[in-house]
Design a protein around this motif. Structure first.
Motif, PDB file in Angstrom:
ATOM      1  N   PHE A   1      38.457  11.137  36.218  1.00  0.00           N
ATOM      2  CA  PHE A   1      37.223  11.715  35.432  1.00  0.00           C
ATOM      3  C   PHE A   1      36.210  12.208  36.198  1.00  0.00           C
ATOM      4  CE2 PHE A   1      34.183  11.274  31.844  1.00  0.00           C
ATOM      5  CZ  PHE A   1      34.716  12.118  31.146  1.00  0.00           C
ATOM      6  N   GLU A   2      35.879  11.472  37.206  1.00  0.00           N
ATOM      7  CA  GLU A   2      34.809  12.159  37.910  1.00  0.00           C
ATOM      8  C   GLU A   2      35.269  13.113  38.670  1.00  0.00           C
ATOM      9  OE1 GLU A   2      31.465   9.920  40.807  1.00  0.00           O
ATOM     10  OE2 GLU A   2      33.574   8.882  40.493  1.00  0.00           O
ATOM     11  N   LYS A   3      36.370  13.479  39.252  1.00  0.00           N
ATOM     12  CA  LYS A   3      36.744  14.750  39.918  1.00  0.00           C
ATOM     13  C   LYS A   3      36.775  15.857  38.894  1.00  0.00           C
ATOM     14  CE  LYS A   3      40.043  12.436  43.188  1.00  0.00           C
ATOM     15  NZ  LYS A   3      41.255  12.095  43.462  1.00  0.00           N
ATOM     16  N   VAL A   4      37.266  15.662  37.713  1.00  0.00           N
ATOM     17  CA  VAL A   4      37.292  16.574  36.652  1.00  0.00           C
ATOM     18  C   VAL A   4      35.892  17.139  36.452  1.00  0.00           C
ATOM     19  CG1 VAL A   4      37.882  17.244  34.481  1.00  0.00           C
ATOM     20  CG2 VAL A   4      39.577  16.217  35.799  1.00  0.00           C
ATOM     21  N   LEU A   5      34.911  16.090  36.121  1.00  0.00           N
ATOM     22  CA  LEU A   5      33.499  16.607  35.632  1.00  0.00           C
ATOM     23  C   LEU A   5      32.729  17.022  36.826  1.00  0.00           C
ATOM     24  CD1 LEU A   5      32.277  13.120  33.809  1.00  0.00           C
ATOM     25  CD2 LEU A   5      32.981  15.569  32.787  1.00  0.00           C
ATOM     26  N   SER A   6      33.248  16.740  38.198  1.00  0.00           N
ATOM     27  CA  SER A   6      32.513  17.497  39.297  1.00  0.00           C
ATOM     28  C   SER A   6      32.820  19.012  39.434  1.00  0.00           C
ATOM     29  CB  SER A   6      32.714  16.703  40.488  1.00  0.00           C
ATOM     30  OG  SER A   6      34.046  16.969  40.988  1.00  0.00           O
ATOM     31  N   LYS A   7      33.970  19.087  38.824  1.00  0.00           N
ATOM     32  CA  LYS A   7      34.550  20.594  38.926  1.00  0.00           C
ATOM     33  C   LYS A   7      33.622  21.575  37.909  1.00  0.00           C
ATOM     34  CE  LYS A   7      38.204  20.155  41.535  1.00  0.00           C
ATOM     35  NZ  LYS A   7      38.368  20.466  42.900  1.00  0.00           N
ATOM     36  N   VAL A   8      33.217  20.771  36.709  1.00  0.00           N
ATOM     37  CA  VAL A   8      32.267  21.531  35.927  1.00  0.00           C
ATOM     38  C   VAL A   8      30.705  21.223  36.039  1.00  0.00           C
ATOM     39  CG1 VAL A   8      33.961  22.058  34.321  1.00  0.00           C
ATOM     40  CG2 VAL A   8      32.667  19.830  34.091  1.00  0.00           C
TER      41      VAL A   8
END
Length: 170
Positions: free
Chosen positions: A77-84
């Protein structure tokens, strides 16, 4: 569409997970009420949904906090959020409160592409809870309205009971 008993059932399923994620009781009640009202699922299921969301929110691969070589987050989830452009942690060792992160996601929601929205929802909720995550994102205002009502109603039951105690009927 949601009863006090239903909310109690849902809270019994997720209250501790919510507390660990930094979600206060009034806000949790708002999330649960909005989720139950929109999805029309039984409240035990809604409670289990949020328990899953809170668990996935802070899911870190066993024994790892950060990838030592790349310095990347090991929470999907952290990886996905960092992309945005949204941070999941305050520091390497401390997650932000779920409410803060959710508010940031929702405030930027309209700027995300459909793929980004889907990635966030799928990563946070998994395959089974993806739809419920989208319901939360799209009904966040409703959840906050219920959270505010919960906050403002604190003490109302006691006031009514005191009035009853002073009545002739009592």
């Amino acid at each position: 569409a949601v009863s006090a008993g239903g909310l109690a059932e849902a809270m019994s399923r997720t209250a501790n997970s919510a507390r660990l994620a930094g979600v206060n009781m009034d806000t949790l009640l708002g999330y649960l009420a909005a989720g139950g009202e929109v999805t029309q699922r039984d409240m035990a299921t809604v409670g289990e949904t949020f328990k899953t969301l809170f668990a996935r929110y802070s899911n870190v691969k066993l024994g790892n906090l950060m990838d030592e070589e790349s310095g990347e987050a090991l929470n999907d989830f952290e990886k996905v959020l960092s992309k945005v452009g949204i941070k999941l942690r305050n520091t390497e060792d401390e997650f932000r409160n779920f409410d803060e992160v959710l508010k940031e996601i929702v405030s930027n929601y309209d700027t995300f592409t459909d793929v980004e929205k889907s990635a966030i929802a799928s990563t946070l909720g998994g395959t089974r809870q993806r739809e419920n995550v989208l319901v939360l994102f799209e009904n966040y205002d409703r959840a906050m309205k219920y959270a505010t009502a919960s906050t403002q109603s604190a003490g109302t039951a006691m006031e009514k009971y005191e009035m009853y105690q002073e009545s002739i009927e009592a």
